[in-house]
Write an enzyme that holds these catalytic residues in place. Structure first.
Site, PDB file in Angstrom:
ATOM      1  N   TYR A 176       0.895  -0.960  -0.007  1.00 53.90           N
ATOM      2  CA  TYR A 176      -0.151   0.124   0.035  1.00 53.90           C
ATOM      3  C   TYR A 176       0.801   1.250  -0.340  1.00 53.90           C
ATOM      4  O   TYR A 176       0.739   2.519   0.531  1.00 53.90           O
ATOM      5  CB  TYR A 176      -0.991  -0.263   1.272  1.00 53.90           C
ATOM      6  CG  TYR A 176      -1.666  -0.945   1.254  1.00 53.90           C
ATOM      7  CD1 TYR A 176      -2.437  -2.094   0.326  1.00 53.90           C
ATOM      8  CD2 TYR A 176      -1.477  -1.922   2.224  1.00 53.90           C
ATOM      9  CE1 TYR A 176      -3.428  -2.909   1.207  1.00 53.90           C
ATOM     10  CE2 TYR A 176      -1.956  -3.836   2.990  1.00 53.90           C
ATOM     11  CZ  TYR A 176      -2.961  -3.456   1.630  1.00 53.90           C
ATOM     12  OH  TYR A 176      -3.425  -4.892   2.744  1.00 53.90           O
ATOM     13  N   HIS A 177       2.252   1.455  -0.936  1.00 60.36           N
ATOM     14  CA  HIS A 177       3.166   2.135  -0.266  1.00 60.36           C
ATOM     15  C   HIS A 177       3.457   3.067  -2.182  1.00 60.36           C
ATOM     16  O   HIS A 177       4.145   3.475  -1.976  1.00 60.36           O
ATOM     17  CB  HIS A 177       4.264   1.925  -0.239  1.00 60.36           C
ATOM     18  CG  HIS A 177       4.232   0.923   1.207  1.00 60.36           C
ATOM     19  ND1 HIS A 177       5.060   1.127   1.675  1.00 60.36           N
ATOM     20  CD2 HIS A 177       3.301   2.486   2.657  1.00 60.36           C
ATOM     21  CE1 HIS A 177       4.632   1.010   3.299  1.00 60.36           C
ATOM     22  NE2 HIS A 177       3.532   1.484   2.939  1.00 60.36           N
ATOM     23  N   PRO A 178       2.347   2.974  -3.239  1.00 60.28           N
ATOM     24  CA  PRO A 178       2.346   3.553  -4.939  1.00 60.28           C
ATOM     25  C   PRO A 178       3.132   5.463  -4.156  1.00 60.28           C
ATOM     26  O   PRO A 178       2.280   6.273  -3.386  1.00 60.28           O
ATOM     27  CB  PRO A 178       1.366   3.670  -4.871  1.00 60.28           C
ATOM     28  CG  PRO A 178       0.365   3.647  -4.151  1.00 60.28           C
ATOM     29  CD  PRO A 178       0.477   2.910  -2.757  1.00 60.28           C
TER      30      PRO A 178
END
Length: 544
Positions: free
Chosen positions: A480-482
């Protein structure tokens, strides 16, 4: 104040698009003086759900389409053609209202790298004051840590012996303990820190917006989609909004600040005609300004893991099927603000090097209090194991591979196509393979022996490098780290300059995680909060 759709004014000094981690801060800071009118526009609704307050609730939030954008990637060739779920917050507070609340600033050297890439004012010593300004931490070295800021940061409020055993096992494996990974050095094994207060989530909405909404010059418009940014003669002039009142055009007297995140910000630039000319032509969007880096430089943390059958400990696996245990855990959180509900079911990590001669830490191993076939599973129906379990997540801190995302339609309501392109660089797969082996070494240490029965996934029979790589390709999922899709810089693919101004367009800035040129070697929310603080300071300097 929170507006009804029909009560919005025709113009504001500043229009902030996106009430996420950075946008809440920008709107709060720009409205502080009372001199300027600020409109904050959010596609989602208020952050009022009970489970948003408990960090444990992140698993539920990430499956609810009323509070997230349910993005999915295109098939990833290096992952066997699998598509990946990439949920992002669609609610006041953005992803800070639904994420795991893990607070990690990142690697000093990575921020210095941003500076050395030509981004003046973004080295570690430059951004440290903004990290200190935003946080309220209970202890630590005041040279590095902040006191009295809007975002409360707490040490782990969970007392499970297995957490201490994990840190001791790391020491047995040659990984020293670090008393404060947000202090002088990030490297080593540590209990996690969280942006919580008494175990309750401290999102950007809670920390910044709740008090700022009392100001008459700050207006919040929820459940409102920005359809387009108007650009006239090379200058951003206003936005087209759509909500229950219909379609409206609102003028910006000073600036428009785009804080819609690593997916939403490049998408909105492209539907507004700002991006690569061939891509816009293919999507049926008239070109306003050719900026080929929009949507490029996409980076994410791919996470793999080892799953362990456990004993002498309890976590999510027991919560799912044990009403008495759920009641005990709930009461502990409600009345004491501690326990499993004060965490996202993770309690400790180790920031390490994948090989002894690695120049910098490049791996994160994280202890999770559950196990199952799918890391995203939160119920028996979705694959949670029917016995106590632990997971050690494995993440490469600084991926070399770069993906992209671009619109396929001029309609802002249609999700862009996301191509993560993981493992485009072979070094990424080497680092994760090393990470699996190191996680196994930690799990085998004497300190953990009374908690670990056996390795379930990938299992002892998966031993060769080729077998481990196949497992990573089958099991890897997003962290969940774009970031990175409107990157800051001065090269051909840079979208904003070091003052976060969109190159070639006046009165338009991007202030969110999309401007990061590289991964800050950590979870990304703390960095996004810092970007909000620094971005607001840059805008206020320009106003003066």
């Amino acid at each position: 104040m929170n507006l009804a759709p029909g009560d919005v004014m025709s113009s504001y000094d500043y229009i902030v698009i996106g009430a996420g981690s950075s946008g809440c801060i920008v709107a709060s800071r720009l409205s502080e003086s009372g001199k300027h009118s600020v409109l904050l526009v959010e596609a989602g609704g208020p952050d009022k759900l009970f489970w948003m307050r408990a960090p444990l609730g992140t698993g539920q939030m990430l499956r609810r389409t009323d509070v997230i954008w349910p993005y999915e990637t295109e098939g990833v060739p290096a992952l066997g053609g699998r598509t990946l779920r990439w949920p992002r917050g669609r609610v006041v507070g953005g992803s800070s209202s639904v994420n795991g609340t893990i607070f990690i600033r990142g690697l000093r050297e990575e921020y210095d790298r941003w500076r050395d890439m030509g981004n003046g004012g973004w080295g570690y010593e430059d951004v440290l004051p903004f990290f200190r300004k935003l946080e309220d931490f209970e202890d630590g070295d005041p040279q590095y840590r902040g006191r009295g800021g809007p975002i409360s940061v707490e040490r782990l409020r969970l007392n499970l012996p297995v957490t201490r055993a994990f840190i001791d096992a790391c020491a047995e494996a040659g990984i020293p303990e670090n008393g404060d990974y947000n202090g002088a050095s990030i490297e080593g094994a540590s209990p996690l820190q969280f942006n919580t207060r008494y175990g309750r989530r401290q999102s950007a909405a809670v920390g910044y917006l709740s008090s700022a909404m009392k100001r008459k010059n700050l207006h919040l418009l929820t459940d409102t989609q920005v359809r387009k940014i108007h650009v006239v003669a090379g200058s951003a002039s206003g936005v087209v909004l759509q909500n229950a009142a219909g379609e409206q055009t609102i003028r910006a007297n000073r600036e428009i600040i785009l804080s819609a995140g690593a997916i939403g910000s490049p998408q909105l630039l492209e539907v507004s005609g700002i991006g690569s000319a061939p891509i816009l032509e293919k999507a049926g969007v008239a070109l306003v300004h050719h900026l080929p880096g929009v949507g490029e430089n996409l980076i994410d943390h791919l996470q793999t893991r080892i799953s362990l059958k456990a004993r002498n400990t309890a976590g999510l696996n027991e919560l799912v099927g044990n009403l008495a245990f759920r009641m005990k855990v709930g009461a502990e959180w409600l009345f004491l603000g501690r326990g499993l509900m004060s965490t996202p079911l993770a309690s400790a990590h180790a920031i390490i090097r994948s090989r002894p001669d690695a120049p910098l830490p490049d791996l994160k191993l994280q202890l999770h209090h559950f196990s199952g076939k799918d890391r995203m599973a939160y119920s028996k129906d979705l694959g949670i194991d029917p016995h106590p379990g632990l997971t050690i997540g494995v993440v490469q801190l600084s991926p070399r591979s770069r993906g992209r995302l671009h619109i396929a339609s001029p309609d802002a309501n249609i999700a862009p196509r996301i191509y993560p392109d993981q493992f485009e660089d072979e070094e990424d797969i080497r680092v994760l393979t090393s990470g699996i082996r190191i996680a196994r070494t930690i799990a085998s240490q004497a300190a953990l022996s009374r908690f670990v029965v056996a390795e379930l996934r990938p299992g002892a029979e998966t031993s060769s490098d080729d077998e481990i790589v196949d497992y990573i390709r089958q099991s890897g999922q997003t962290s969940y780290h774009p970031i990175g899709t409107c990157k800051m810089g001065n090269d051909d693919l840079a979208v904003v300059d070091d003052r976060l101004r969109v190159r070639g367009i006046d009165r338009l800035r991007v202030v969110d995680a999309s401007i990061m040129p590289t991964m800050p070697s950590s979870n990304t929310n703390a960095a996004a909060l810092m970007i909000g603080e620094k971005g607001a300071a840059l805008i206020r300097e320009a106003a003066v």
